[in-house]
Design an enzyme around this catalytic site. Structure first.
Site, PDB file in Angstrom:
ATOM      1  N   LYS A   2       0.841  -1.204   0.000  1.00 30.46           N
ATOM      2  CA  LYS A   2       0.000   0.000   0.000  1.00 30.46           C
ATOM      3  C   LYS A   2       0.877   1.256   0.000  1.00 30.46           C
ATOM      4  O   LYS A   2       0.580   2.231  -0.705  1.00 30.46           O
ATOM      5  CB  LYS A   2      -0.911  -0.015   1.232  1.00 30.46           C
ATOM      6  CG  LYS A   2      -2.165   0.833   1.076  1.00 30.46           C
ATOM      7  CD  LYS A   2      -3.204   0.481   2.151  1.00 30.46           C
ATOM      8  CE  LYS A   2      -4.507   1.226   1.945  1.00 30.46           C
ATOM      9  NZ  LYS A   2      -5.589   0.729   2.827  1.00 30.46           N
ATOM     10  N   GLU A  39      -9.204   1.194  11.824  1.00 32.96           N
ATOM     11  CA  GLU A  39     -10.383   1.229  10.959  1.00 32.96           C
ATOM     12  C   GLU A  39     -11.395   0.195  11.446  1.00 32.96           C
ATOM     13  O   GLU A  39     -11.051  -0.965  11.643  1.00 32.96           O
ATOM     14  CB  GLU A  39      -9.996   0.921   9.513  1.00 32.96           C
ATOM     15  CG  GLU A  39     -11.185   0.942   8.556  1.00 32.96           C
ATOM     16  CD  GLU A  39     -10.830   0.498   7.141  1.00 32.96           C
ATOM     17  OE1 GLU A  39     -10.748   1.369   6.264  1.00 32.96           O
ATOM     18  OE2 GLU A  39     -10.618  -0.707   6.920  1.00 32.96           O
TER      19      GLU A  39
HETATM   20  P1  0O2 Z   1      -7.234  -5.325   3.167  1.00 34.77           P
HETATM   21  O1  0O2 Z   1      -6.524  -5.510   4.451  1.00 34.77           O
HETATM   22  O2  0O2 Z   1      -6.648  -6.107   2.056  1.00 34.77           O
HETATM   23  O3  0O2 Z   1      -8.715  -5.443   3.299  1.00 34.77           O
HETATM   24  P2  0O2 Z   1      -9.286   3.734  -1.537  1.00 34.77           P
HETATM   25  O4  0O2 Z   1      -8.484   2.457  -1.589  1.00 34.77           O
HETATM   26  O5  0O2 Z   1      -8.565   4.954  -1.939  1.00 34.77           O
HETATM   27  O6  0O2 Z   1     -10.644   3.589  -2.222  1.00 34.77           O
HETATM   28  P3  0O2 Z   1      -8.965   3.578   1.327  1.00 34.77           P
HETATM   29  O7  0O2 Z   1      -8.291   4.737   1.940  1.00 34.77           O
HETATM   30  O8  0O2 Z   1      -8.167   2.334   1.181  1.00 34.77           O
HETATM   31  O9  0O2 Z   1      -9.643   4.010  -0.033  1.00 34.77           O
HETATM   32  O10 0O2 Z   1     -10.211   3.306   2.180  1.00 34.77           O
HETATM   33  P4  0O2 Z   1     -11.546   2.568   1.835  1.00 34.77           P
HETATM   34  O11 0O2 Z   1     -11.964   2.699   0.444  1.00 34.77           O
HETATM   35  O12 0O2 Z   1     -12.467   3.043   2.878  1.00 34.77           O
HETATM   36  O13 0O2 Z   1     -11.165   1.037   2.014  1.00 34.77           O
HETATM   37  C1  0O2 Z   1     -10.368   0.487   2.990  1.00 34.77           C
HETATM   38  C2  0O2 Z   1     -10.676  -0.984   3.114  1.00 34.77           C
HETATM   39  O14 0O2 Z   1     -12.047  -1.243   2.816  1.00 34.77           O
HETATM   40  C3  0O2 Z   1      -9.911  -1.888   2.187  1.00 34.77           C
HETATM   41  O15 0O2 Z   1      -8.685  -2.174   2.748  1.00 34.77           O
HETATM   42  C4  0O2 Z   1     -10.803  -3.119   2.161  1.00 34.77           C
HETATM   43  O16 0O2 Z   1     -10.665  -3.891   3.345  1.00 34.77           O
HETATM   44  C5  0O2 Z   1     -12.168  -2.499   2.163  1.00 34.77           C
HETATM   45  N1  0O2 Z   1     -12.623  -2.292   0.795  1.00 34.77           N
HETATM   46  C6  0O2 Z   1     -12.751  -1.108   0.161  1.00 34.77           C
HETATM   47  N2  0O2 Z   1     -13.219  -1.271  -1.077  1.00 34.77           N
HETATM   48  C7  0O2 Z   1     -13.388  -2.600  -1.249  1.00 34.77           C
HETATM   49  C8  0O2 Z   1     -13.851  -3.401  -2.358  1.00 34.77           C
HETATM   50  O17 0O2 Z   1     -14.190  -2.916  -3.428  1.00 34.77           O
HETATM   51  N3  0O2 Z   1     -13.880  -4.749  -2.147  1.00 34.77           N
HETATM   52  C9  0O2 Z   1     -13.502  -5.322  -0.974  1.00 34.77           C
HETATM   53  N4  0O2 Z   1     -13.569  -6.652  -0.888  1.00 34.77           N
HETATM   54  N5  0O2 Z   1     -13.050  -4.591   0.075  1.00 34.77           N
HETATM   55  C10 0O2 Z   1     -12.997  -3.254  -0.069  1.00 34.77           C
HETATM   56  P5  0O2 Z   1      -7.422  -2.702   1.917  1.00 34.77           P
HETATM   57  O18 0O2 Z   1      -6.337  -1.696   1.960  1.00 34.77           O
HETATM   58  O19 0O2 Z   1      -7.829  -3.188   0.590  1.00 34.77           O
HETATM   59  O20 0O2 Z   1      -6.876  -3.818   2.846  1.00 34.77           O
END
Ligand code: 0O2
Ligand code: 0O2
Length: 202
Positions: free
Chosen positions: A53, A137
């Site tokens: 990330k 989060e």
């Molecule tokens: P992990 O640990 O792999 O789950 P952005 O990425 O810019 O849209 P940001 O800052 O990452 O935004 O925050 P957002 O969008 O609130 O999302 C943070 C986390 O929400 C992600 O973490 C996912 O866990 C979940 N998430 C968000 N969008 C999706 C999606 O489309 N599908 C799924 N399955 N999960 C989602 P990470 O970093 O992916 O980490």
């Protein structure tokens, strides 16, 4: 970087929040009331995901604490959509941490079809070198939203964020189906809760 030492306070945050959120569920159980919380999970983001990330977003390693908000991640899974908002309100009223950001992807889904309510909180944790305010989060979603997100997450992992168009289409439809399921269940929520109360008394 000594990752173990770096992440130890985050692991502490995850454990403390799990205890606190599970405590809410227990209190509802003791009072034989419908708990808006079905279950809680939590994790510290794996080092490989943190680094990925950071690289993707050009985050310097000395700014991880501020820039990566989900190093400590909690997930609250609910039976019904209304429960999500009940949990959010309950969390809002607490005095042991501060909400610094929130995103309602429940009423406004993401392009992928993802639904969930996200709260970013600042949580004070005691360490051997004093008190630290760490970000965490909290994702709040229904069982149906969780089912969808878990499967979509696996596919993203498999296809390295490049899911083929036909599978993407199916995922969009599955997201709609999950949403419909939540809507249908909401309509018989009181029936389900009554049945669960009777079952619980027995
Ligand atoms: P992990 O640990 O792999 O789950 P952005 O990425 O810019 O849209 P940001 O800052 O990452 O935004 O925050 P957002 O969008 O609130 O999302 C943070 C986390 O929400 C992600 O973490 C996912 O866990 C979940 N998430 C968000 N969008 C999706 C999606 O489309 N599908 C799924 N399955 N999960 C989602 P990470 O970093 O992916 O980490
Ligand atoms: P409980 O509620 O006391 O049974 P831990 O250290 O054990 O607290 P860990 O190892 O991080 O937590 O657990 P994990 O694998 O992340 O799972 C977290 C909790 O979610 C587990 O309960 C699972 O039983 C529960 N869980 C996962 N999927 C479901 C589901 O579909 N329905 C229900 N009701 N529970 C589910 P714990 O943590 O052992 O706690």
């Amino acid at each position: 970087m000594n990752w173990e030492a770096k992440l130890a306070p985050y692991a502490q945050v995850v454990e403390e929040l799990k205890v606190k959120l599970k405590g809410i569920r227990k209190q509802y159980e003791y009072e034989s009331r419908h708990s808006p919380i079905e279950f809680i999970t939590g994790r510290v983001k794996p080092v490989s995901s943190i680094l990925e990330k950071a690289e993707k977003r050009n985050i310097p390693l000395d700014q991880l604490d501020q820039e990566i908000q989900d190093i400590a991640g909690l997930r609250v899974v609910c039976q019904f959509v209304d429960d999500i908002y009940e949990v959010v309100e309950m969390i809002r009223e607490r005095n042991d941490f501060t909400i610094i950001d929130e995103r309602d992807y429940v009423s406004r889904k993401k392009e992928s079809g993802y639904r969930s309510y996200h709260l970013i909180i600042e949580y004070p944790v005691e360490t051997i070198s004093g008190m630290k305010n760490l970000l965490a989060e909290i994702q709040i979603r229904t069982l149906a939203m969780n089912f969808w997100a878990t499967n979509e997450h696996s596919l993203n992992y498999k296809y390295k964020d490049k899911i083929p168009a036909d599978i993407k289409n199916r995922l969009q439809r599955a997201a709609e189906a999950a949403f419909k399921l939540d809507e249908e269940m909401s309509k018989i929520k009181h029936e389900v809760q009554e049945a669960q109360r009777i079952f619980h008394r027995k």
